[in-house]
Design a protein around this motif. Structure first.
Motif, short mmCIF file in Angstrom:
data_model
loop_
_atom_site.label_atom_id
_atom_site.label_comp_id
_atom_site.label_asym_id
_atom_site.label_seq_id
_atom_site.Cartn_x
_atom_site.Cartn_y
_atom_site.Cartn_z
N GLY A 78 0.80 -1.22 0.00
CA GLY A 78 0.00 0.00 0.00
C GLY A 78 0.83 1.26 0.00
N THR A 79 2.12 1.14 -0.30
CA THR A 79 2.95 2.35 -0.32
C THR A 79 2.96 2.93 -1.74
N VAL A 80 3.13 4.25 -1.81
CA VAL A 80 3.00 4.95 -3.09
C VAL A 80 4.03 4.46 -4.12
N TRP A 112 -2.62 -4.31 1.83
CA TRP A 112 -2.47 -2.86 2.07
C TRP A 112 -2.84 -2.05 0.84
N GLU A 116 -5.83 0.97 0.56
CA GLU A 116 -5.71 2.25 -0.16
C GLU A 116 -6.80 2.43 -1.21
N ALA A 141 -9.92 6.24 2.12
CA ALA A 141 -8.51 6.00 2.45
C ALA A 141 -7.73 7.28 2.73
N GLU A 168 -5.42 10.77 1.71
CA GLU A 168 -4.23 10.93 0.88
C GLU A 168 -3.14 9.97 1.32
N ASN A 169 -2.55 9.30 0.37
CA ASN A 169 -1.50 8.33 0.68
C ASN A 169 -0.13 9.00 0.59
N THR A 170 0.56 9.05 1.72
CA THR A 170 1.90 9.64 1.72
C THR A 170 2.89 8.66 2.32
N LYS A 171 2.63 7.39 2.08
CA LYS A 171 3.51 6.35 2.63
C LYS A 171 4.49 5.86 1.57
#
Lengths: 80, 137
Positions: free
Chosen positions: B12-14, B41, B45, B50, B52-55
């Motif tokens: 689930g990381t960018v 993950w 997302e 979910a 904003e994804n900043t991972k």
């Protein structure tokens, strides 16, 4: 390479990153008619290779890749 | 018959999600039919709420602020937008993993409309078994 031709459709993908310009070009290609000339403006270096490879592989005609001031233009003709 | 690509999005990381959606686009450009199975993950997302994804993954730890500000400045599209664009241009199907959805109490309505259906692993493997390219990201 042939002389550059006035395009029927211009895709201005300047500032867009891989795979943006290529995808926009394919989208324009799908909407175009046989014989249409499509020009893609891009600043992304990978697109030059990806887009020309796609044009050749898909059996269409690459008219040329032209260096413009700060970007380049890929011109293709839809033949199938 | 058209060539097929099967891609599992699990992280689930960018960094991983962007790589995945860009590869989906590359497969579309190569006229492949693409089936994407979203689990763990990555499925988290894909929830509508979910945020904003900043991972970033382990290797990107500490780089988040720098990378995301560069991406914003250069107007890099989000991984979801890249995936959406690939879906508009080509034959791309995105499925949610039923096991993980059940585990977390996630229903189809909780998920982004890009998710066509929530399916089991066997159905995905059936799509994947004659693929030219299979990736787990």
């Amino acid at each position: 390479m042939a002389e550059e031709i006035k395009p029927d459709k211009v895709v201005d993908a300047r500032g867009s990153f891989c795979p943006g310009p290529l995808m926009e070009m394919i989208k324009a290609y799908k909407q175009a008619k046989i014989g249409d000339v499509i020009s893609v403006y891009s600043t992304d270096s990978g697109t030059k290779k990806d887009a020309t490879a796609w044009i050749n592989k898909s059996g269409n005609q690459l008219i040329g890749v032209f260096d413009r001031n700060g970007y380049y233009e890929i011109e293709m003709k839809k033949v199938k | 018959m058209v060539d097929k690509a099967s891609i599992v999005l699990a992280s689930g990381t960018v960094d991983k999600l962007m790589a995945g959606s860009i590869i989906v686009s590359g497969a579309v450009a190569n006229e492949m039919e693409v089936n994407v199975f979203v689990t763990f993950w990555a499925l988290m997302e894909m929830r509508k709420n979910a945020g904003e994804n900043t991972k970033l993954g382990v290797e990107g730890k500490g780089m988040e602020k720098q990378l995301f500000s560069i991406m914003k400045e250069k107007k890099v599209p989000s991984w979801k937008d890249t995936l959406k664009q690939a879906m508009e241009v080509g034959d791309v199907h995105v499925y949610g993993c039923a096991m993980f959805a059940d585990l977390m109490g996630i229903g189809k309505d909780d998920l982004d409309p890009m998710i066509e259906e929530v399916i089991g692993v066997s159905q995905f493997v059936d799509m994947a078994k004659d693929s030219k390219m299979t990736l787990f990201i």
